[in-house]
Design an enzyme around this catalytic site. Sequence first.
Site, PDB file in Angstrom:
ATOM      1  N   HIS A 132       0.797  -1.232   0.000  1.00  8.85           N
ATOM      2  CA  HIS A 132       0.000   0.000   0.000  1.00  8.85           C
ATOM      3  C   HIS A 132       0.832   1.286   0.000  1.00  8.85           C
ATOM      4  CE1 HIS A 132       1.092  -0.497   4.162  1.00  8.85           C
ATOM      5  NE2 HIS A 132       0.815   0.786   4.330  1.00  8.85           N
TER       6      HIS A 132
ATOM      7  N   HIS B  33       1.690   6.896  -0.924  1.00 12.69           N
ATOM      8  CA  HIS B  33       0.772   6.095  -0.110  1.00 12.69           C
ATOM      9  C   HIS B  33      -0.515   5.880  -0.902  1.00 12.69           C
ATOM     10  CE1 HIS B  33      -1.698   4.729   3.215  1.00 12.69           C
ATOM     11  NE2 HIS B  33      -0.575   4.548   3.882  1.00 12.69           N
TER      12      HIS B  33
END
Length: 153
Positions: free
Chosen positions: A58, A73
């Site tokens: 992620h 992110h």
Amino acid sequence: MLQVFSPLTGVVKPLSDVKDPVLAEEIIGAGLAVYANETRIHEVCAPVSGRLLKVHPHAFLIFTPIGIGILVHLGVETVTLKGKGFTVLCAEGDTVELGTPIVRWDPQVAIDAGLDTTISVVACNVKRQQIFSDLHGHMEVAQGEEFFHVVSA
């Protein structure tokens, strides 16, 4: 000066609009966010050249030759997916060039889980006054187009 490019095509958002207080309040650093306006599978690319310090499904962090870390992110709370919908394409320690695909991401998995799919791009330990961009909220940005640049303090 460090140029930072968009990791994928989408709509620009200020970090303050990201539904994660750590990112929105620029605790890690300043930057911008991009929201992919398509739910197809994306290859999220390196916004700068450098060495991959950290790679998670992620999120990833690239350390640039001038000593600035750039965090990418993918989504908000997407760590809870435990890698589902993500394929990591590079390894920690790899040297990557601008535009190198780092993570293949199916944002529909996050959407189905009720998660926000905004991607934050943060220059770590950099203050807002050092970030400059011609892009503003709700403008389209293409993958590989300059997102923002960082000027040394």
